[in-house]
Design an enzyme around this catalytic site. Sequence first.
Site, PDB file in Angstrom:
ATOM      1  CB  SER A   3      54.138 -29.164 -50.617  1.00 50.80           C
ATOM      2  OG  SER A   3      52.772 -28.953 -50.909  1.00 50.80           O
ATOM      3  CG  HIS A  35      43.918   2.424 -29.660  1.00 47.15           C
ATOM      4  ND1 HIS A  35      43.165   1.482 -30.318  1.00 47.15           N
ATOM      5  CD2 HIS A  35      43.479   3.648 -30.081  1.00 47.15           C
ATOM      6  CE1 HIS A  35      42.284   2.095 -31.102  1.00 47.15           C
ATOM      7  NE2 HIS A  35      42.458   3.404 -30.980  1.00 47.15           N
TER       8      HIS A  35
END
Length: 473
Positions: free
Chosen positions: A277, A452
Amino acid sequence: MSQEFDLAILGAGPGGYVAAIRAAQLGMRVAIVEKEKLGGTCLHRGCIPSKALLRSAEVYATLKERDKYGIVAEGVGIDFGKMQTRKQGIVDQLHKGVQYLMEKSKITVFKGYGRVMGPSIFSPQAGAVRIENEAGEQEMIVPRFLLLATGSRPRTIPGLEIDKEYVLTADEALQLDTLPASMLIVGGGVIGIEWASMLSDLEVDVTVVEAAERILPQEDEEVSREMARLLKKRKVKVVTGAKLLAETLVRGQGGLTIQAETAGGVQRFHAEKMLVSVGRRANVENLGLEATEVKVDGGVIEVGPFYQTAEPHIYAIGDVIGGLQLAHVASHEGMIAVEHMAGLSPAPLDYTKVPRCTYSRPEVAGIGLTEAEARRQGYEVKTGRFSFKALGKALVYGENDGFVKLVADARTDDLLGVHMIGPHVTELISEAGLARVLDATPWEIAHTIHPHPTLSEAMGEAALAVDGSAIQS
Ligand code: FAD
């Protein structure tokens, strides 16, 4: 008789097929010529199949840690054949989706190999493309504009010829029926690291050999370091600064051996298979370009800011022009090229606003300048960093390695780059993309309310940290 079109596109990857749809929206009569399958590398040999296998590997990795989540299950194992079937199902479904989009947009699809006919016949009135199908039958179409979107193929190293048994590229690796016991991955860029992560999660013994001094060399140095550390923690061997000695390759008897020169001397590697790769080569050959003014430089087609080649009626986009070889880049370039042909005034693509992602575990994402690049370019730099270790949602999720890092200009407060490693950061990076497009400063990011508990809070906290005011660390 030849059919006439406003636009002919060679190649139906994410560059070509997205450009075709945009052109049809703008009222053009569009032909798209594809020698293989609609969707290109991205759909059939790239983004989608690799991410499908990565997801299976991630589920398995989570299941291996089931005790930590309070889950009791017997007989957890790997059925790689089923993973491949799932992957192919996703690819086939999306392939049908692209076929549908072509029909819906009334785009004429030609299955065959397209070639520009010369000499230099492109003019505002006429041009010609010859299409040859697998049976050798030919037909001619005459477009007013031509868009070259022929993509790329895996690069190889002389001496490491692909034999599909021992030495593979990602093309062959994606088609494996069974997992090898060990894999030597040559190249620690995005594709190499995604495969290293996936295979190691699937219990393959993995070694990554990288010529540069660090893996993911295009990313911020801190991110590369953290990725190497986390891979090593998972028993992946990472060897950097290594020069592979291709002439020492010995294939056979169920595996291969090869040597590499490293800082510590010559090392010998053995593995069942090798995955090469080392980047991609643009498909510029056999397109008939020699009969045109189109210039090929450094193996890629030369274009201007709106992807026009030296022939005003021939444009080129995507992997075939080099640069950032990414699907979303190819698509955006395609839309800009087509809008330019149609006489609109598209804004040129600002490549510093393009997100780069690696879908390993943990994921990596970056946009804009790294800290080192910013310093090299003469910026006075300030940074803010927030670790997922301190974040509630990351702990809840069970993956709290990594961090978010902002790079800003200390003089102007401009955001220069954002670099992330951690859970789902390939999703979080889009906020940084929007911030870059809107020229938001770290202050504006910090004052954007992040719900949150979410992973996105890491972005808000890293932005606060730029001026030393992070709350949770
Ligand atoms: P391609 O997708 O390569 O399409 C070109 C098409 O042109 C092909 O279908 C080809 O058959 C056809 N063609 C070529 N010559 C001719 C001709 N003469 N006549 C007719 N047809 C022709 N990018 C991302 O953004 N995210 C990822 O997660 C990602 N993962 C990847 C993973 C792997 C393993 C690989 C290999 C690549 C990955 N990429 C990823 C890169 C991405 O696939 C490419 O950047 C993208 O496909 C480029 O699009 P394109 O349209 O330029 O070319």
